[in-house]
Design an enzyme around this catalytic site. Structure first.
Site, PDB file in Angstrom:
ATOM      1  N   SER A 153      17.302   3.810  -2.111  1.00 48.30           N
ATOM      2  CA  SER A 153      17.493   3.203  -0.786  1.00 48.30           C
ATOM      3  C   SER A 153      18.312   4.116   0.116  1.00 48.30           C
ATOM      4  O   SER A 153      18.262   4.003   1.338  1.00 48.30           O
ATOM      5  CB  SER A 153      18.212   1.856  -0.924  1.00 48.30           C
ATOM      6  OG  SER A 153      17.527   1.048  -1.852  1.00 48.30           O
TER       7      SER A 153
ATOM      8  N   ALA B  84      16.588  -3.153   0.563  1.00 51.67           N
ATOM      9  CA  ALA B  84      16.040  -1.872   1.055  1.00 51.67           C
ATOM     10  C   ALA B  84      15.033  -1.373   0.028  1.00 51.67           C
ATOM     11  O   ALA B  84      15.111  -0.245  -0.472  1.00 51.67           O
ATOM     12  CB  ALA B  84      17.147  -0.859   1.322  1.00 51.67           C
TER      13      ALA B  84
ATOM     14  N   VAL C 276      10.790   5.934 -10.660  1.00 46.67           N
ATOM     15  CA  VAL C 276       9.677   6.246  -9.752  1.00 46.67           C
ATOM     16  C   VAL C 276      10.169   7.317  -8.775  1.00 46.67           C
ATOM     17  O   VAL C 276      11.283   7.211  -8.232  1.00 46.67           O
ATOM     18  CB  VAL C 276       9.206   4.989  -8.993  1.00 46.67           C
ATOM     19  CG1 VAL C 276       8.097   5.338  -8.006  1.00 46.67           C
ATOM     20  CG2 VAL C 276       8.739   3.930  -9.974  1.00 46.67           C
TER      21      VAL C 276
ATOM     22  N   GLY D  96      10.261   2.093  -6.405  1.00 44.56           N
ATOM     23  CA  GLY D  96      11.055   2.007  -7.645  1.00 44.56           C
ATOM     24  C   GLY D  96      11.339   0.555  -7.991  1.00 44.56           C
ATOM     25  O   GLY D  96      11.083   0.089  -9.107  1.00 44.56           O
ATOM     26  N   HIS D  97      11.865  -0.173  -7.003  1.00 48.16           N
ATOM     27  CA  HIS D  97      12.139  -1.604  -7.227  1.00 48.16           C
ATOM     28  C   HIS D  97      10.848  -2.351  -7.552  1.00 48.16           C
ATOM     29  O   HIS D  97      10.812  -3.221  -8.420  1.00 48.16           O
ATOM     30  CB  HIS D  97      12.735  -2.244  -5.965  1.00 48.16           C
ATOM     31  CG  HIS D  97      14.026  -1.662  -5.508  1.00 48.16           C
ATOM     32  ND1 HIS D  97      14.125  -0.864  -4.392  1.00 48.16           N
ATOM     33  CD2 HIS D  97      15.274  -1.770  -6.002  1.00 48.16           C
ATOM     34  CE1 HIS D  97      15.391  -0.518  -4.209  1.00 48.16           C
ATOM     35  NE2 HIS D  97      16.106  -1.052  -5.176  1.00 48.16           N
TER      36      HIS D  97
ATOM     37  N   GLY E 179      16.071  -0.205 -13.896  1.00 46.37           N
ATOM     38  CA  GLY E 179      15.428   1.091 -13.705  1.00 46.37           C
ATOM     39  C   GLY E 179      16.167   2.215 -14.413  1.00 46.37           C
ATOM     40  O   GLY E 179      17.399   2.210 -14.480  1.00 46.37           O
TER      41      GLY E 179
ATOM     42  N   LYS F  19      16.598   5.112 -13.368  1.00 46.19           N
ATOM     43  CA  LYS F  19      17.380   5.935 -12.446  1.00 46.19           C
ATOM     44  C   LYS F  19      18.882   5.690 -12.651  1.00 46.19           C
ATOM     45  O   LYS F  19      19.685   6.591 -12.520  1.00 46.19           O
ATOM     46  CB  LYS F  19      16.997   5.635 -11.005  1.00 46.19           C
ATOM     47  CG  LYS F  19      17.381   6.764 -10.093  1.00 46.19           C
ATOM     48  CD  LYS F  19      17.292   6.384  -8.658  1.00 46.19           C
ATOM     49  CE  LYS F  19      18.615   5.886  -8.263  1.00 46.19           C
ATOM     50  NZ  LYS F  19      18.900   5.316  -7.084  1.00 46.19           N
ATOM     51  N   ASP F  20      19.215   4.448 -12.997  1.00 48.91           N
ATOM     52  CA  ASP F  20      20.614   4.099 -13.260  1.00 48.91           C
ATOM     53  C   ASP F  20      20.787   3.896 -14.766  1.00 48.91           C
ATOM     54  O   ASP F  20      21.080   2.790 -15.222  1.00 48.91           O
ATOM     55  CB  ASP F  20      20.979   2.836 -12.475  1.00 48.91           C
ATOM     56  CG  ASP F  20      20.775   3.029 -10.990  1.00 48.91           C
ATOM     57  OD1 ASP F  20      21.654   3.600 -10.343  1.00 48.91           O
ATOM     58  OD2 ASP F  20      19.706   2.640 -10.461  1.00 48.91           O
TER      59      ASP F  20
END
Ligand code: AMP
Length: 291
Positions: free
Chosen positions: A189, A32, A179, A36-37, A149, A151-152
């Site tokens: 996602s 998904a 992002v 970001g990915h 990332g 984010k995690d």
């Protein structure tokens, strides 16, 4: 772009490439895919000869079966995006390729204190599952660099420990900035499952983090923590606040005073309906601990 479904074939191919001196960058994902990915893929593209990205929705890291069931799966679109972003190899295994019956549960991963706070406290078994899948993926791909990332952020801390302490690999771990959507919401996602009203209110996480970053010296960390929880609690779409923590970015320990840590990160997780949103922001960064 080549697509591999089998671990053995991919392992064999990459071993040959490594022997011939090629540098391999690896981006693990659950699909998904969004920008970001793809920013991880693009950074890997700039820094390596071969870019490998995996798409695997790992059942062992979901503590909530409904979350696993609802996790978006859009493989054809993902493969298009990976190809367009410069991926050389997409690894798309079935569950029994990652967890074959012959594989013993090699490690009962326990990452110590960093695994027990925040996400570790609210998602039982999550980091054990993350450790299992990334350990398998790294053994298969043996990359020079693993891209993760921000984010995690807690996951990044866990996986740095996995690579260095548990697997003793010489894989470098690179953290890539979060992002965001134009309104500040961290791309995820899960965002597509938000109802319109929830989506509109979801930037409250980033706005709260940003205000804290701009004003942190005015109050103690504990006072800001309470303030932030009140801000989030006042948002009608937020059904539950799992945590809002202000911690030392190097060990995820709480800080009482700003002088307690050189590098400070604030991390939060909330629930809108059954959708969990997480975000974080460096409040102060003196050392080069992350981007
Ligand atoms: P996931 O597919 O959610 O397992 O994420 C795969 C990788 O993409 C992880 O390293 C995530 O931290 C990273 N990632 C997810 N969302 C973002 C984002 N908005 N910005 C940067 N990296 C991200």
């Amino acid at each position: 772009m080549k697509i591999y479904h089998k671990a053995a074939g991919l392992h064999h191919f990459l071993a040959g490439e490594r022997q011939s001196g090629k540098r391999i960058g690896f981006v693990p994902t659950m699909g998904a895919l969004h920008e970001g990915h793809l920013s991880l893929v693009r950074q890997a593209r700039q820094q390596n000869d071969i870019v490998v990205a995996s798409i695997f929705v790992n059942p062992t890291q979901f503590d909530d079966p409904a979350d696993f069931h609802h996790y978006p799966r859009v493989l054809d679109n993902d493969l298009e995006l990976l190809k367009a972003s410069g991926t050389d190899i997409a690894f798309v295994p079935e569950v029994d390729e990652i967890y074959p019956a012959s594989l013993k549960d090699e490690h009962d991963f326990d990452f110590g204190a960093i695994g027990h706070v925040m996400e570790g406290a609210y998602r039982k078994g999550h980091f054990k599952g993350v450790g299992q899948v990334v350990s398998r993926l790294l053994k298969i791909t043996q990359p020079h660099v693993l891209y993760l990332g921000q984010k995690d952020y807690q996951q990044y801390m866990i996986l740095k420990k996995l690579v260095g302490d548990w697997l003793e690999l010489d894989t470098a771990v690179t953290l890539v900035p979060t992002v965001r959507e134009p309104d500040g919401l961290a791309m995820s996602s899960r965002n597509i499952r938000l109802a319109p009203a929830e989506r509109k209110q979801a930037p409250i996480l980033y706005n709260t983090l940003r205000y804290l970053k701009g004003h942190y010296k005015e109050r103690l960390p504990g006072e800001w923590q309470q303030w932030a929880q009140e801000q989030l609690a006042a948002c009608p779409s937020i059904k539950e606040i799992d945590y809002f923590e202000i911690v030392n970015a190097e060990n995820l320990n709480h800080i009482k005073k700003w002088e307690d840590a050189r590098n400070v990160i604030a991390c939060t997780a909330v629930r809108m309906k059954d959708i969990r949103l997480i975000d974080n922001l460096f409040i102060r960064k003196i050392d080069d601990v992350a981007p």
